[in-house]
Motif scaffolding. Structure first.
Motif, PDB file in Angstrom:
ATOM      1  N   LEU A 136       0.790  -1.244   0.074  1.00  0.00           N
ATOM      2  CA  LEU A 136       0.149  -0.094   0.119  1.00  0.00           C
ATOM      3  C   LEU A 136       0.974   1.266   0.027  1.00  0.00           C
ATOM      4  O   LEU A 136       0.503   2.047  -0.584  1.00  0.00           O
ATOM      5  N   ASP A 325     -11.118   6.451  -1.605  1.00  0.00           N
ATOM      6  CA  ASP A 325     -11.155   5.214  -1.778  1.00  0.00           C
ATOM      7  C   ASP A 325      -9.784   4.526  -1.033  1.00  0.00           C
ATOM      8  O   ASP A 325      -9.509   3.808  -0.402  1.00  0.00           O
ATOM      9  N   LYS A 328      -9.451   4.827   2.630  1.00  0.00           N
ATOM     10  CA  LYS A 328     -10.352   3.620   3.344  1.00  0.00           C
ATOM     11  C   LYS A 328      -9.640   2.276   3.274  1.00  0.00           C
ATOM     12  O   LYS A 328      -9.535   1.591   3.979  1.00  0.00           O
ATOM     13  N   LYS A 329      -8.935   2.195   1.959  1.00  0.00           N
ATOM     14  CA  LYS A 329      -8.463   0.977   1.792  1.00  0.00           C
ATOM     15  C   LYS A 329      -7.253   0.656   2.879  1.00  0.00           C
ATOM     16  O   LYS A 329      -6.983  -0.434   3.286  1.00  0.00           O
ATOM     17  N   ASP A 332      -8.561   0.383   6.309  1.00  0.00           N
ATOM     18  CA  ASP A 332      -9.337  -0.859   6.760  1.00  0.00           C
ATOM     19  C   ASP A 332      -8.080  -1.931   7.075  1.00  0.00           C
ATOM     20  O   ASP A 332      -8.078  -3.067   7.823  1.00  0.00           O
ATOM     21  N   SER A 333      -7.076  -1.725   6.116  1.00  0.00           N
ATOM     22  CA  SER A 333      -5.971  -2.928   6.099  1.00  0.00           C
ATOM     23  C   SER A 333      -5.115  -2.680   7.550  1.00  0.00           C
ATOM     24  O   SER A 333      -4.933  -3.586   8.060  1.00  0.00           O
TER      25      SER A 333
END
Length: 361
Positions: A136, A325, A328-329, A332-333
Motif C-alpha cells: 500500500l 477510496d 479507506k483501503k 481498513d488494512s
C-alpha cells in the motif's frame, strides 16, 4: 543451400537475436553515482537525524561506494517540509522524514508514520511486512513518483509539554499546540490552535510563547531538545503517535534506473535503520525520564475524560477521510492487522509485562 549461404544466414539470425536480446534487457545506470538525500531534520536532532545518517551511511557502505548518499539536512538544500516536492520534482533523489508531514499531498500518508489510536511500533512492522502495508505504501508512492520504505521508528511518543496541567478536554480550547498529522487535526477539534512546525523550530516557539505546549518525541529526544528548561509539566503517554515510523523515499525514476542489487541495498538499509533506530530510542528513554524527574519535571497522565475526547475527535478525523477510496483501503488494512496483532500481544507480552512488574516489584 551451400555452406557459405547457410553460415551467412545463421550469422545474421544470430546477430538479430543477440540485438533483440540486448534491446530487451533493462538499461541500468552505469558507474558510481551520488544520490542527494534531503531530510525533514536539522543536524543534531537526537534520533531522527541519526536515522537519516544511518541509512545514508549504510547504503554507501553496502554498495562499496557505488552509491554514495550525500545527506542534506533541513535548510541545507530545501526546507524541512519541502523535501517531498524536491524528490517528486527531481531536485533531489531521496528524502528521509516522517510521512505524516505530507498528509496535504494525501491523507493516507499518515499511516506510514502514525495515526491517532493506531499501531504500536511492533504492530506497524507486522502490518508493513506481512499484512500488505508495504504494498500500500508503494501504491500510494506510485501516484507521486516515489518508491518508499520504512526507515526508522521512535516508538511510542509522549503526550507532550504544557505550561499548565490538563484537567479536562476544555483545557485544550484556545491552546497553541504543536502536533503534526492526523493527531493535530483531532486536537483541533477540541479547540486547540494547532501548529505544525519542523523539529528544529519547536524550542524557540515554545520559549517565546508562540506555543503554549508541544509534543516532540519522548524523554531522550525531548531532553536533548531542552524543553525541560521552559516548562516542567510533562505527559508521558499520548494518543497521537503510539509507534511513529520514519520513511526513506526515492524518486521512482531514479530507483528504477538502479540495478536490482542496488535497489535491494536501499530496501535492506531501510529495514536495518528501522530496527536500529527503534532500539536507540527505547534504550535511552528510561534513563532520560529519570534525569528529567530529578531535574524537577512533573510526570502526568491525561484523565480518562481527556482520553475519551481524544478518541471521539480521532474517530471524527478518520470518518472525514473515508470518502477517499485509497484512504479507506489503507485504513481498513491497517486496522485489521492491528487488531489481529494486538489480540495476541495483549494476551502474551501484555500479561507477561504486568506479572513481571508485580513479581519483581
Amino acid at each position: 543451400m551451400d555452406r557459405r549461404s547457410f553460415l551467412t544466414k545463421a550469422s545474421i539470425g544470430g546477430a538479430t537475436a543477440a540485438a533483440a536480446s540486448t534491446l530487451a534487457a533493462p538499461l541500468y545506470a552505469q558507474g558510481n553515482r551520488t544520490l542527494t538525500l534531503v531530510t525533514t531534520w536539522t543536524r543534531g536532532l537526537a534520533g531522527v537525524h541519526d536515522s537519516a545518517q544511518r541509512v545514508a551511511d549504510t547504503i554507501t557502505a553496502m554498495s562499496d561506494g557505488a552509491l554514495t548518499v550525500d545527506l542534506k539536512a533541513a535548510g541545507e538544500l530545501v526546507g524541512a517540509f519541502d523535501v517531498f516536492d524536491a524528490v517528486t520534482s527531481g531536485q533531489a533523489d531521496m528524502y528521509h522524514g516522517a510521512d505524516y508531514y505530507f498528509v496535504g499531498q494525501h491523507p493516507a500518508y499518515a499511516f506510514f508514520t502514525a495515526v491517532p489510536f493506531g499501531m504500536t511500533a511492533q504492530e506497524i512492522v507486522n502490518w508493513y511486512h506481512h499484512d500488505g502495508g508495504m504494498e500500500l505504501h508503494d501504491e500510494l508512492g506510485q501516484i507521486f513518483g516515489l518508491k518508499s520504505f520504512l526507515a526508522g521508528n521512535t516508538g511510542a511518543q509522549a503526550g507532550g509539554w504544557f505550561r499548565r496541567e490538563i484537567a479536562g478536554p476544555e483545557d485544550f480550547n484556545g491552546l497553541k499546540f504543536r502536533m503534526p498529522g492526523l493527531g493535530g487535526l483531532a486536537l483541533g477539534k477540541l479547540g486547540a490552535s494547532v501548529q505544525n512546525l519542523p523539529g528544529g523550530e519547536v524550542y524557540q516557539a515554545l520559549s517565546s510563547g508562540a506555543l503554549d505546549g508541544t509534543e516532540w518525541i519522548g524523554p531522550w529526544a525531548d531532553e536533548k531538545a531542552g524543553f525541560q528548561e521552559i516548562t516542567k509539566i510533562y505527559y508521558t503517554a499520548g494518543f497521537h503517535e503510539p509507534g511513529a515510523a520514519l520513511s526513506l523515499a526515492t524518486n521512482r525514476d531514479v530507483f528504477d534506473s538502479l540495478s536490482p542489487s542496488h535497489q535491494k541495498i536501499i530496501e535492506i538499509a531501510s529495514g536495518d535503520c528501522h530496527q536500529w533506530n527503534l532500539s536507540q530510542f527505547l534504550s535511552q528513554n528510561g534513563a532520560a525520564l529519570q534525569r528529567l524527574q530529578a531535574a524537577g519535571v512533573q510526570v502526568r497522565e491525561f484523565p480518562e475524560t481527556v482520553w475519551n475526547s481524544f478518541g471521539a475527535a480521532s474517530a471524527e478525523v478518520h470518518a472525514e477521510n473515508m470518502g477517499d477510496d485509497l484512504y479507506k483501503k489503507v485504513y481498513d488494512s491497517a486496522m485489521a492487522s492491528m487488531r489481529s496483532s494486538s489480540a495476541w500481544l495483549t494476551r502474551s507480552e501484555g500479561v507477561y509485562r504486568t506479572q513481571r512488574d508485580r513479581v519483581l516489584g
